[in-house]
Design a protein around this motif. Structure first.
Motif, PDB file in Angstrom:
ATOM      1  N   PHE A 288       7.853  58.008  52.882  1.00 18.08           N
ATOM      2  CA  PHE A 288       7.916  57.360  51.587  1.00 18.08           C
ATOM      3  C   PHE A 288       8.575  58.270  50.564  1.00 18.08           C
ATOM      4  O   PHE A 288       8.423  59.477  50.603  1.00 18.08           O
ATOM      5  CB  PHE A 288       6.503  57.010  51.108  1.00 18.08           C
ATOM      6  N   ALA A 289       9.278  57.685  49.597  1.00 13.73           N
ATOM      7  CA  ALA A 289       9.845  58.394  48.457  1.00 13.73           C
ATOM      8  C   ALA A 289       9.979  57.412  47.315  1.00 13.73           C
ATOM      9  O   ALA A 289       9.925  56.204  47.508  1.00 13.73           O
ATOM     10  CB  ALA A 289      11.211  58.980  48.823  1.00 13.73           C
ATOM     11  N   ALA A 290      10.146  57.926  46.111  1.00 10.55           N
ATOM     12  CA  ALA A 290      10.128  57.069  44.928  1.00 10.55           C
ATOM     13  C   ALA A 290      11.509  56.576  44.522  1.00 10.55           C
ATOM     14  O   ALA A 290      11.604  55.571  43.832  1.00 10.55           O
ATOM     15  CB  ALA A 290       9.488  57.825  43.764  1.00 10.55           C
ATOM     16  N   ASP A 291      12.554  57.239  44.869  1.00 11.20           N
ATOM     17  CA  ASP A 291      13.892  56.858  44.418  1.00 11.20           C
ATOM     18  C   ASP A 291      14.457  55.771  45.306  1.00 11.20           C
ATOM     19  O   ASP A 291      14.409  55.871  46.518  1.00 11.20           O
ATOM     20  CB  ASP A 291      14.800  58.082  44.404  1.00 11.20           C
ATOM     21  N   THR A 292      15.000  54.731  44.672  1.00 12.92           N
ATOM     22  CA  THR A 292      15.362  53.545  45.437  1.00 12.92           C
ATOM     23  C   THR A 292      16.713  52.975  45.049  1.00 12.92           C
ATOM     24  O   THR A 292      17.245  53.252  43.985  1.00 12.92           O
ATOM     25  CB  THR A 292      14.321  52.434  45.223  1.00 12.92           C
ATOM     26  N   ILE A 293      17.224  52.177  45.946  1.00 11.82           N
ATOM     27  CA  ILE A 293      18.340  51.276  45.670  1.00 11.82           C
ATOM     28  C   ILE A 293      17.801  49.886  45.991  1.00 11.82           C
ATOM     29  O   ILE A 293      17.144  49.701  47.009  1.00 11.82           O
ATOM     30  CB  ILE A 293      19.598  51.621  46.503  1.00 11.82           C
ATOM     31  N   THR A 294      18.007  48.945  45.108  1.00  8.63           N
ATOM     32  CA  THR A 294      17.458  47.612  45.291  1.00  8.63           C
ATOM     33  C   THR A 294      18.580  46.612  45.529  1.00  8.63           C
ATOM     34  O   THR A 294      19.762  46.919  45.308  1.00  8.63           O
ATOM     35  CB  THR A 294      16.651  47.178  44.049  1.00  8.63           C
ATOM     36  N   ALA A 295      18.210  45.411  45.966  1.00 13.02           N
ATOM     37  CA  ALA A 295      19.190  44.350  46.178  1.00 13.02           C
ATOM     38  C   ALA A 295      19.963  44.145  44.877  1.00 13.02           C
ATOM     39  O   ALA A 295      19.380  44.096  43.797  1.00 13.02           O
ATOM     40  CB  ALA A 295      18.495  43.060  46.591  1.00 13.02           C
ATOM     41  N   GLY A 296      21.260  44.041  44.983  1.00 13.83           N
ATOM     42  CA  GLY A 296      22.108  43.862  43.812  1.00 13.83           C
ATOM     43  C   GLY A 296      22.603  45.170  43.219  1.00 13.83           C
ATOM     44  O   GLY A 296      23.489  45.169  42.372  1.00 13.83           O
ATOM     45  N   GLN A 297      22.042  46.295  43.651  1.00 16.52           N
ATOM     46  CA  GLN A 297      22.509  47.607  43.202  1.00 16.52           C
ATOM     47  C   GLN A 297      23.391  48.216  44.282  1.00 16.52           C
ATOM     48  O   GLN A 297      23.349  47.807  45.434  1.00 16.52           O
ATOM     49  CB  GLN A 297      21.341  48.551  42.925  1.00 16.52           C
TER      50      GLN A 297
END
Length: 187
Positions: free
Chosen positions: A23-32
């Motif tokens: 797990f980690a906190a930094d993300t890429i989400t749908a649409g990014q």
């Protein structure tokens, strides 16, 4: 269809490739997306960075993860066998929720839906060796050269033909690495 927000972490990029869960906190989400030359992701503890790079003197571009404090120390490369030849690469999330790496022509260069990739760096918590139930092998493969991260001739893998031991090979030749890598078997 309702809008689905997908969260993919920097660690998930590694994990989707090797089948582990972290797990980690930094993300890429749908649409990014992450675009070559403008965007990177940095892990929550500021240890790792994900982005595009050119190794050594190469002009080819790769998506990779490196130590934040040492950008030259790349620990994972998505498209080892399929470099991007310009600075138009984009990492995004597709409709199926998979990470996809696209070139300037919007062709898929790499996807997290891949079933097997050779790795070149063993990080803390990662596995090396065989899953005897499924037959899946995890091993390390060298870069071809400092300018080319495609798989080279050297491998570091667990040999289970006799007493299990880690073996360094260049081509088919066993290399004496000066380390005692034999495992001790306990009843």
């Amino acid at each position: 269809m309702s809008r689905l927000l997908l969260r993919i972490s920097v660690w998930s990029l590694i994990i989707l490739s090797i089948g582990e869960l972290l797990f980690a906190a930094d993300t890429i989400t749908a649409g990014q997306s992450i675009r070559d030359g403008t965007d990177t992701l940095i892990s929550s503890f500021q240890s790792f960075e994900l982005g595009f790079f050119s190794p050594g003197n190469s002009n080819n571009r790769y998506l990779g993860i490196w130590y934040k404090i040492s950008p030259g120390t790349v620990v994972w490369v998505a498209n080892r066998n399929n470099p991007i030849t310009d600075k138009n690469g984009v990492l995004t999330v597709n409709n199926d929720g998979n990470l996809v790496l696209l070139n300037g022509e919007k062709s898929i260069i790499w996807s997290s839906n891949s079933s097997k990739l050779p790795l070149d760096t063993l990080l803390s918590g990662m596995k090396l060796g065989w899953n005897l139930r499924t037959g899946f092998e995890r091993y390390l493969t060298s870069w071809r050269s400092a300018d080319d991260p495609s798989p080279g001739d050297s491998t570091y893998r667990l040999d289970i033909t006799e007493l299990p031991q880690l073996i360094l090979r260049t081509g088919s030749k066993k290399v004496d690495n000066g380390m005692d890598t034999d495992f001790v078997a306990f009843p």
